[in-house]
Scaffold this active site. Structure first.
Site, PDB file in Angstrom:
ATOM      1  N   GLN A   1       2.341  -5.772  -3.309  1.00  0.00           N
ATOM      2  CA  GLN A   1       2.624  -5.820  -1.861  1.00  0.00           C
ATOM      3  C   GLN A   1       3.989  -5.189  -1.567  1.00  0.00           C
ATOM      4  O   GLN A   1       4.434  -4.355  -2.336  1.00  0.00           O
ATOM      5  CB  GLN A   1       2.541  -7.257  -1.341  1.00  0.00           C
ATOM      6  CG  GLN A   1       1.120  -7.782  -1.220  1.00  0.00           C
ATOM      7  CD  GLN A   1       0.657  -8.539  -2.431  1.00  0.00           C
ATOM      8  OE1 GLN A   1       1.437  -9.147  -3.125  1.00  0.00           O
ATOM      9  NE2 GLN A   1      -0.623  -8.521  -2.699  1.00  0.00           N
TER      10      GLN A   1
ATOM     11  N   ASP B   1       0.811  -1.224   0.000  1.00  0.00           N
ATOM     12  CA  ASP B   1       0.000   0.000   0.000  1.00  0.00           C
ATOM     13  C   ASP B   1       0.842   1.271   0.000  1.00  0.00           C
ATOM     14  O   ASP B   1       0.418   2.308   0.509  1.00  0.00           O
ATOM     15  CB  ASP B   1      -0.963   0.030   1.213  1.00  0.00           C
ATOM     16  CG  ASP B   1      -1.755  -1.243   1.339  1.00  0.00           C
ATOM     17  OD1 ASP B   1      -2.256  -1.710   0.310  1.00  0.00           O
ATOM     18  OD2 ASP B   1      -1.870  -1.773   2.460  1.00  0.00           O
TER      19      ASP B   1
ATOM     20  N   LYS C   1       2.199   2.228  -4.959  1.00  0.00           N
ATOM     21  CA  LYS C   1       2.847   1.697  -6.175  1.00  0.00           C
ATOM     22  C   LYS C   1       2.024   2.000  -7.421  1.00  0.00           C
ATOM     23  O   LYS C   1       2.577   2.294  -8.470  1.00  0.00           O
ATOM     24  CB  LYS C   1       3.023   0.174  -6.061  1.00  0.00           C
ATOM     25  CG  LYS C   1       4.060  -0.231  -5.047  1.00  0.00           C
ATOM     26  CD  LYS C   1       4.144  -1.736  -4.917  1.00  0.00           C
ATOM     27  CE  LYS C   1       2.876  -2.348  -4.359  1.00  0.00           C
ATOM     28  NZ  LYS C   1       2.567  -2.004  -2.983  1.00  0.00           N
ATOM     29  N   GLY C   2       0.697   1.927  -7.279  1.00  0.00           N
ATOM     30  CA  GLY C   2      -0.163   2.149  -8.441  1.00  0.00           C
ATOM     31  C   GLY C   2       0.123   3.486  -9.083  1.00  0.00           C
ATOM     32  O   GLY C   2       0.394   3.577 -10.280  1.00  0.00           O
TER      33      GLY C   2
ATOM     34  N   GLY D   1      -4.241  -4.049  -4.672  1.00  0.00           N
ATOM     35  CA  GLY D   1      -5.209  -3.090  -5.196  1.00  0.00           C
ATOM     36  C   GLY D   1      -4.484  -1.803  -5.473  1.00  0.00           C
ATOM     37  O   GLY D   1      -3.986  -1.166  -4.561  1.00  0.00           O
ATOM     38  N   HIS D   2      -4.345  -1.454  -6.745  1.00  0.00           N
ATOM     39  CA  HIS D   2      -3.641  -0.224  -7.077  1.00  0.00           C
ATOM     40  C   HIS D   2      -4.665   0.842  -7.446  1.00  0.00           C
ATOM     41  O   HIS D   2      -5.548   0.612  -8.252  1.00  0.00           O
ATOM     42  CB  HIS D   2      -2.719  -0.442  -8.270  1.00  0.00           C
ATOM     43  CG  HIS D   2      -1.579  -1.360  -7.959  1.00  0.00           C
ATOM     44  ND1 HIS D   2      -0.920  -1.357  -6.758  1.00  0.00           N
ATOM     45  CD2 HIS D   2      -0.973  -2.301  -8.706  1.00  0.00           C
ATOM     46  CE1 HIS D   2       0.034  -2.260  -6.781  1.00  0.00           C
ATOM     47  NE2 HIS D   2       0.020  -2.858  -7.947  1.00  0.00           N
TER      48      HIS D   2
ATOM     49  N   VAL E   1       3.534  13.921  -3.947  1.00  0.00           N
ATOM     50  CA  VAL E   1       2.931  14.877  -3.015  1.00  0.00           C
ATOM     51  C   VAL E   1       1.414  14.939  -3.156  1.00  0.00           C
ATOM     52  O   VAL E   1       0.773  15.891  -2.726  1.00  0.00           O
ATOM     53  CB  VAL E   1       3.561  16.284  -3.196  1.00  0.00           C
ATOM     54  CG1 VAL E   1       5.021  16.284  -2.776  1.00  0.00           C
ATOM     55  CG2 VAL E   1       3.418  16.770  -4.648  1.00  0.00           C
ATOM     56  N   GLY E   2       0.836  13.903  -3.755  1.00  0.00           N
ATOM     57  CA  GLY E   2      -0.616  13.836  -3.898  1.00  0.00           C
ATOM     58  C   GLY E   2      -0.959  12.696  -4.836  1.00  0.00           C
ATOM     59  O   GLY E   2      -0.083  12.143  -5.496  1.00  0.00           O
TER      60      GLY E   2
ATOM     61  N   ARG F   1       2.446 -28.854  -6.081  1.00  0.00           N
ATOM     62  CA  ARG F   1       2.476 -29.422  -7.446  1.00  0.00           C
ATOM     63  C   ARG F   1       1.127 -29.950  -7.919  1.00  0.00           C
ATOM     64  O   ARG F   1       1.053 -30.870  -8.710  1.00  0.00           O
ATOM     65  CB  ARG F   1       3.564 -30.493  -7.557  1.00  0.00           C
ATOM     66  CG  ARG F   1       4.934 -29.855  -7.546  1.00  0.00           C
ATOM     67  CD  ARG F   1       5.996 -30.879  -7.401  1.00  0.00           C
ATOM     68  NE  ARG F   1       5.952 -31.458  -6.081  1.00  0.00           N
ATOM     69  CZ  ARG F   1       7.015 -31.591  -5.287  1.00  0.00           C
ATOM     70  NH1 ARG F   1       8.178 -31.179  -5.695  1.00  0.00           N
ATOM     71  NH2 ARG F   1       6.906 -32.133  -4.100  1.00  0.00           N
TER      72      ARG F   1
HETATM   73  P1  GDP Z   1      -0.589   0.526  -3.788  1.00  0.00           P
HETATM   74  O1  GDP Z   1      -1.228  -0.801  -3.575  1.00  0.00           O
HETATM   75  O2  GDP Z   1       0.846   0.515  -3.353  1.00  0.00           O
HETATM   76  O3  GDP Z   1      -0.780   1.052  -5.168  1.00  0.00           O
HETATM   77  O4  GDP Z   1      -1.278   1.541  -2.830  1.00  0.00           O
HETATM   78  P2  GDP Z   1      -2.837   1.898  -2.723  1.00  0.00           P
HETATM   79  O5  GDP Z   1      -3.377   2.196  -4.051  1.00  0.00           O
HETATM   80  O6  GDP Z   1      -3.527   0.893  -1.887  1.00  0.00           O
HETATM   81  O7  GDP Z   1      -2.774   3.183  -1.832  1.00  0.00           O
HETATM   82  C1  GDP Z   1      -2.332   4.293  -2.320  1.00  0.00           C
HETATM   83  C2  GDP Z   1      -3.396   5.356  -2.135  1.00  0.00           C
HETATM   84  O8  GDP Z   1      -2.769   6.564  -1.917  1.00  0.00           O
HETATM   85  C3  GDP Z   1      -4.257   5.566  -3.368  1.00  0.00           C
HETATM   86  O9  GDP Z   1      -5.530   6.000  -2.975  1.00  0.00           O
HETATM   87  C4  GDP Z   1      -3.531   6.676  -4.106  1.00  0.00           C
HETATM   88  O10 GDP Z   1      -4.358   7.443  -4.944  1.00  0.00           O
HETATM   89  C5  GDP Z   1      -3.023   7.487  -2.969  1.00  0.00           C
HETATM   90  N1  GDP Z   1      -1.743   8.150  -3.175  1.00  0.00           N
HETATM   91  C6  GDP Z   1      -0.642   7.712  -3.838  1.00  0.00           C
HETATM   92  N2  GDP Z   1       0.364   8.595  -3.714  1.00  0.00           N
HETATM   93  C7  GDP Z   1      -0.126   9.610  -2.944  1.00  0.00           C
HETATM   94  C8  GDP Z   1       0.453  10.802  -2.420  1.00  0.00           C
HETATM   95  O11 GDP Z   1       1.607  11.118  -2.637  1.00  0.00           O
HETATM   96  N3  GDP Z   1      -0.354  11.575  -1.637  1.00  0.00           N
HETATM   97  C9  GDP Z   1      -1.634  11.263  -1.367  1.00  0.00           C
HETATM   98  N4  GDP Z   1      -2.350  12.079  -0.590  1.00  0.00           N
HETATM   99  N5  GDP Z   1      -2.210  10.135  -1.826  1.00  0.00           N
HETATM  100  C10 GDP Z   1      -1.447   9.331  -2.591  1.00  0.00           C
END
Ligand code: GDP
Length: 427
Positions: free
Chosen positions: A224, A13, A16-17, A40-41, A413-414, A143
């Protein structure tokens, strides 16, 4: 550099997505090497939120090849739904998808077994996503797994399903379930899957080599995080596959000399979902504050994640296990919203997390000097270069990078693509 592996450096989490989605703009092939739809990305494209579970995060770029590797376990029902959902967003309109012949298939009996085990009140519930991932990997190691290539051969499939029926029905009975495995029904379902999966099948290793040979850019997408790796994570509270960079080789069928760089993603703080050691977990209000600021609820399950300060010893361990060449720090905007923060710089008794005792590690925190200011959250969200970050935030990044001895290559940063500070080219 023409290939780059991007892996989680914590307990998953890490964002990565988004990071893979940003880097995939420059990639010709995005290949996932492990895991299943327990990942879940979350991608945010033009303000639209898209969640993928199986399809690599490169799917938002038409024409970019997306490969699901042999190290993955694939639930065809979920895969079909996900493709349909992505197509409603106008994605995957061409023939972008390829699936390894050697990826394993998740059947409904795997999901059922997963749920039965989680519901049984045993002492050691892992906190799985109940998607059948663990049982499918277990079958692979035993197997008796069924691969995508088996779906293409009805006789072989029937034989393999009969084998699974003999192995699993007594196990269902042990949990008091009268569930039986209907081989005929599963063969029929498989015949339907083959119609659309068949044309996507490939030799994943050959596919990667072809792209590299043609001088194209290849991104290896992890699922993961390092501390959930089946061999190197906080066993037994781990996932069932290789999540570290070494998994790229086993999961795709290529050699380690073909990986030019490895970037590890860490949040600016730490989260973990499910059971198992998490030394810097904060109970009560402070953990709640991070969870609320970061929206820390699972993309797949909606489960609230445990939250805490950044754990540098654990991050350094992840850096070593992956041979990281770059560090990606995400959710810096979330941490910037907090008025004061701490960081774990060591464990009591100088416990080494790679040695015995990680389960009982007691973190030693240091306050981060010069942290916090009015509108810091907003300032950080709007920053598009290091210089636009408050000096205290830059100092935090330096502290982390110096400690783990890996340069920061990208800062997020978002959630939006544009909310990214690029420091080093990916390819
Ligand atoms: P993943 O499994 O590693 O892809 O992570 P998730 O998708 O479960 O969690 C990442 C969450 O954080 C998602 O809702 C993204 O849109 C959000 N996100 C990713 N990078 C940032 C960031 O730099 N800042 C903020 N506020 N949200 C982020």
């Amino acid at each position: 550099m023409s290939t780059l592996a991007v892996v989680g450096a914590q307990w998953g989490d890490e964002g990565k997505g988004k990071v893979v989605d940003v880097l995939a703009a420059e990639a010709d092939l995005v290949a996932r090497f492990a895991g299943g739809n327990n990942a879940g990305h979350t991608l945010v494209v033009d303000g639209v939120k898209i969640v993928t579970h199986l399809v690599p995060s490169g799917c938002t770029y038409p024409g970019t090849r997306c490969l699901l590797g042999a190290g993955m376990v694939i639930d065809p029902e979920v895969f079909a739904e996900e493709i349909a959902q992505l197509r409603t967003h106008g994605l995957l309109a061409g023939d972008e998808l390829r699936v390894s012949l050697d990826a394993h298939v998740i059947f409904e009996f795997h999901r059922e077994l997963d749920a039965l085990r989680e519901d049984a009140s045993t002492a050691q519930t892992i906190g799985t996503t109940r998607r059948g991932i663990g049982p499918a990997y277990e079958a692979k190691a035993a197997r008796r797994g069924i691969r995508i290539r088996d779906l293409l051969r009805p006789d072989r499939l029937r034989e393999r399903l009969e084998h699974n029926k003999r192995a699993l029905e007594p196990e269902f009975a042990r949990f008091g379930s009268e569930r039986s495995v209907s081989v005929d029904a599963l063969c029929e379902a498989a015949a339907r899957w083959v119609e659309w999966i068949g044309p996507m099948t490939c030799d994943a290793g050959a596919e990667v080599l072809e792209f590299i040979g043609a001088g194209k850019s290849v991104l290896f997408e992890g699922a993961q995080g390092a501390l959930l790796d089946v061999d190197h994570g906080t066993y037994p509270y781990v996932t069932s596959s290789s999540t570290i960079a070494g998994g790229v080789c086993t999961g795709l069928g290529i050699g380690p000399t073909l990986i030019d760089g490895v970037w590890g993603i860490t949040k600016a703080y730490t989260t973990r979902v499910g059971a198992g050691p998490f030394p810097t977990k904060l109970d009560g209000e402070r953990g709640d504050q991070i969870r609320a600021a970061g929206g820390e609820y699972g993309a797949t399950t909606g489960r609230p994640r445990d939250c805490g300060w950044l754990d540098l010893p654990a991050l350094r361990l992840a850096a070593r296990r992956n041979g990281l060449t770059g560090l990606v720090v995400t959710k810096l905007d979330v941490l910037a919203q907090l008025p004061a923060i701490e960081i774990c710089t060591r464990y009591q008794d100088d416990l080494d997390p790679g040695r015995d005792g990680f389960d009982d590690a007691v973190p030693v925190y240091e306050p981060v000097a010069g942290w916090g200011g009015p509108n810091w959250g907003e300032q950080v969200s709007n920053a598009r270069s290091l210089e636009q970050l408050p000096a205290g935030v830059r100092a935090y990044l330096d502290l982390v990078s110096d400690y783990v001895e890996v340069p920061v290559t990208l800062v997020s940063v978002g959630p939006g693509r544009e909310q990214t500070i690029r420091l080093t080219a990916a390819f």
